[in-house]
Design a protein around this motif. Structure first.
Motif, mmCIF file in Angstrom:
data_model
loop_
_atom_site.group_PDB
_atom_site.id
_atom_site.type_symbol
_atom_site.label_atom_id
_atom_site.label_comp_id
_atom_site.label_asym_id
_atom_site.label_seq_id
_atom_site.Cartn_x
_atom_site.Cartn_y
_atom_site.Cartn_z
ATOM 1 N N TYR A 171 -47.849 -7.996 25.249
ATOM 2 C CA TYR A 171 -48.363 -7.407 26.495
ATOM 3 C C TYR A 171 -48.575 -5.904 26.332
ATOM 4 C CZ TYR A 171 -47.329 -11.713 29.040
ATOM 5 O OH TYR A 171 -47.320 -13.016 29.483
ATOM 6 N N ARG A 172 -49.575 -5.404 27.032
ATOM 7 C CA ARG A 172 -49.870 -3.972 27.033
ATOM 8 C C ARG A 172 -49.879 -3.470 28.475
ATOM 9 N NH1 ARG A 172 -48.542 -4.867 22.810
ATOM 10 N NH2 ARG A 172 -49.562 -4.542 20.788
ATOM 11 N N ILE A 173 -49.196 -2.347 28.706
ATOM 12 C CA ILE A 173 -49.143 -1.769 30.049
ATOM 13 C C ILE A 173 -50.498 -1.169 30.404
ATOM 14 C CG2 ILE A 173 -48.107 0.046 31.466
ATOM 15 C CD1 ILE A 173 -45.496 -0.400 30.063
ATOM 16 N N GLN A 174 -50.933 -1.407 31.626
ATOM 17 C CA GLN A 174 -52.211 -0.926 32.124
ATOM 18 C C GLN A 174 -51.981 0.142 33.203
ATOM 19 O OE1 GLN A 174 -55.094 -2.496 30.643
ATOM 20 N NE2 GLN A 174 -53.390 -3.249 29.385
ATOM 21 N N GLN A 175 -53.063 0.717 33.680
ATOM 22 C CA GLN A 175 -52.961 1.654 34.797
ATOM 23 C C GLN A 175 -52.408 0.914 36.007
ATOM 24 O OE1 GLN A 175 -56.548 3.848 35.478
ATOM 25 N NE2 GLN A 175 -55.832 4.772 37.371
ATOM 26 N N SER A 176 -51.502 1.554 36.721
ATOM 27 C CA SER A 176 -50.870 0.899 37.863
ATOM 28 C C SER A 176 -51.860 0.696 38.993
ATOM 29 C CB SER A 176 -49.668 1.706 38.349
ATOM 30 O OG SER A 176 -50.070 2.996 38.762
ATOM 31 N N GLU A 177 -51.549 -0.254 39.863
ATOM 32 C CA GLU A 177 -52.394 -0.578 41.008
ATOM 33 C C GLU A 177 -51.731 -0.072 42.292
ATOM 34 O OE1 GLU A 177 -55.363 -2.073 41.039
ATOM 35 O OE2 GLU A 177 -55.473 -2.429 38.874
ATOM 36 N N GLY A 178 -52.558 0.427 43.210
ATOM 37 C CA GLY A 178 -52.025 0.945 44.451
ATOM 38 C C GLY A 178 -51.895 -0.101 45.545
ATOM 39 N N ARG A 179 -52.536 -1.253 45.350
ATOM 40 C CA ARG A 179 -52.515 -2.295 46.376
ATOM 41 C C ARG A 179 -51.923 -3.572 45.811
ATOM 42 N NH1 ARG A 179 -58.279 -2.685 49.220
ATOM 43 N NH2 ARG A 179 -57.002 -4.004 50.572
ATOM 44 N N THR A 180 -51.427 -4.414 46.697
ATOM 45 C CA THR A 180 -50.813 -5.667 46.253
ATOM 46 C C THR A 180 -51.848 -6.714 45.870
ATOM 47 O OG1 THR A 180 -50.670 -6.432 48.551
ATOM 48 C CG2 THR A 180 -48.737 -5.307 47.632
ATOM 49 N N GLU A 181 -53.090 -6.528 46.297
ATOM 50 C CA GLU A 181 -54.176 -7.418 45.875
ATOM 51 C C GLU A 181 -55.150 -6.608 45.030
ATOM 52 O OE1 GLU A 181 -57.929 -9.686 47.958
ATOM 53 O OE2 GLU A 181 -55.952 -9.925 48.914
ATOM 54 N N PHE A 182 -55.422 -7.075 43.817
ATOM 55 C CA PHE A 182 -56.301 -6.301 42.949
ATOM 56 C C PHE A 182 -57.136 -7.215 42.055
ATOM 57 C CE2 PHE A 182 -52.249 -6.756 40.706
ATOM 58 C CZ PHE A 182 -52.632 -7.132 39.421
ATOM 59 N N GLU A 183 -58.330 -6.717 41.718
ATOM 60 C CA GLU A 183 -59.226 -7.420 40.787
ATOM 61 C C GLU A 183 -58.874 -7.036 39.360
ATOM 62 O OE1 GLU A 183 -63.151 -6.718 43.619
ATOM 63 O OE2 GLU A 183 -62.723 -5.425 41.902
ATOM 64 N N TRP A 184 -59.323 -7.876 38.426
ATOM 65 C CA TRP A 184 -59.180 -7.519 37.026
ATOM 66 C C TRP A 184 -60.479 -7.844 36.286
ATOM 67 C CZ3 TRP A 184 -55.466 -4.431 35.733
ATOM 68 C CH2 TRP A 184 -55.384 -4.046 34.385
ATOM 69 N N PRO A 185 -61.452 -6.903 36.277
ATOM 70 C CA PRO A 185 -62.692 -7.147 35.536
ATOM 71 C C PRO A 185 -62.400 -7.355 34.049
ATOM 72 C CG PRO A 185 -62.931 -5.265 37.018
ATOM 73 C CD PRO A 185 -61.472 -5.609 36.985
ATOM 74 N N CYS A 186 -62.928 -8.432 33.492
ATOM 75 C CA CYS A 186 -62.633 -8.799 32.109
ATOM 76 C C CYS A 186 -63.870 -8.634 31.227
ATOM 77 C CB CYS A 186 -62.160 -10.247 32.031
ATOM 78 S SG CYS A 186 -60.636 -10.586 32.935
ATOM 79 N N PRO A 187 -63.696 -8.267 29.960
ATOM 80 C CA PRO A 187 -64.840 -8.162 29.057
ATOM 81 C C PRO A 187 -65.396 -9.544 28.720
ATOM 82 C CG PRO A 187 -62.787 -7.747 27.884
ATOM 83 C CD PRO A 187 -62.431 -7.856 29.334
ATOM 84 N N SER A 188 -66.674 -9.576 28.374
ATOM 85 C CA SER A 188 -67.358 -10.862 28.163
ATOM 86 C C SER A 188 -66.799 -11.644 26.983
ATOM 87 C CB SER A 188 -68.853 -10.626 27.955
ATOM 88 O OG SER A 188 -69.093 -9.788 26.832
#
Length: 220
Positions: A171-188
């Motif tokens: 696992y790699r840590i990502q930028q934190s999210e400010g909301r409890t619901e969030f999208e995760w755009p994924c590369p193709s």
């Protein structure tokens, strides 16, 4: 038509970020080549973004192109921000913070410990290259907001093949999210892979709480 909120917001960030860099690159200790590369990002953004947001051309092809471009540009912009923030010769002004979309440092506070429990993560939507996750408070599972003394949601991710179970080191840590619901755009290139997500609560002073159980979803 499902549009990514992250991509829509980044459109405005990129516009003003680039315009400010073009005028102020020397004061920000950026080279002329860097300025030209940043300016080219905005030039190359327009046509794919228009196709992505046009209901007549919004399809798997334009979504794929937009996701890949967003991920590349997001990484490049964040890299430039980090370069500027870490340069001791630069004293950022209020205009710098606003136009570069760099959060102002918060006043130093006494340590605030993290909550002692982990959130519960679930995937609530999975459209093409755009899964959406909800991070629930296990003590109040129907509540949409963050618990008391939680400032942000920490995120760790891992992509793996179908049937594989990643280890903690994957696992790699990502930028934190400010909301409890969030999208995760994924590369193709991750279509058909399994995205694993672990979340944890962060206190206002950055203290991390326990990890959630992993949530996994196949990227379509």
């Amino acid at each position: 038509m499902k549009l990514s909120t992250k991509i829509l917001l980044f459109n405005f960030e990129l516009k003003f970020f680039v315009a400010y860099i073009v005028v102020n690159f020397a004061d920000l200790f950026l080279t002329s080549d860097q300025k030209d590369e940043i300016q080219a990002m905005w030039t190359d953004w327009g046509t794919p973004f228009d196709a992505y947001t046009d209901p007549n051309t919004h399809n798997t092809i334009t979504v794929t192109a937009m996701n890949d471009l967003y991920i590349a540009n997001r990484s490049a912009v964040d890299g430039v921000k980090q370069q500027i923030k870490s340069n001791p010769s630069i004293t950022l002004t209020a205009l710098d913070y606003a136009n570069l979309y760099i959060p102002k440092p918060k006043t130093t506070r006494s340590r605030i410990p993290a909550v002692g429990y982990a959130p519960v993560v679930s995937c609530i939507s999975n459209s093409h290259l755009l899964p959406v996750f909800f991070v629930a408070d296990p003590n109040h599972p129907a509540k949409r907001g963050k618990p008391k003394d939680v400032a942000a949601i920490g995120v760790k991710i891992c992509y793996a093949g179908v049937g594989a179970t990643p280890s903690a080191d994957d696992y790699r840590i990502q930028q934190s999210e400010g909301r409890t619901e969030f999208e995760w755009p994924c590369p193709s290139d991750k279509v058909g892979k399994v995205l694993w997500v672990i979340c944890f609560y962060l206190s206002p002073t950055g203290e991390a709480g326990p990890d959630s159980n992993p949530e996994s979803i196949t990227i379509i």
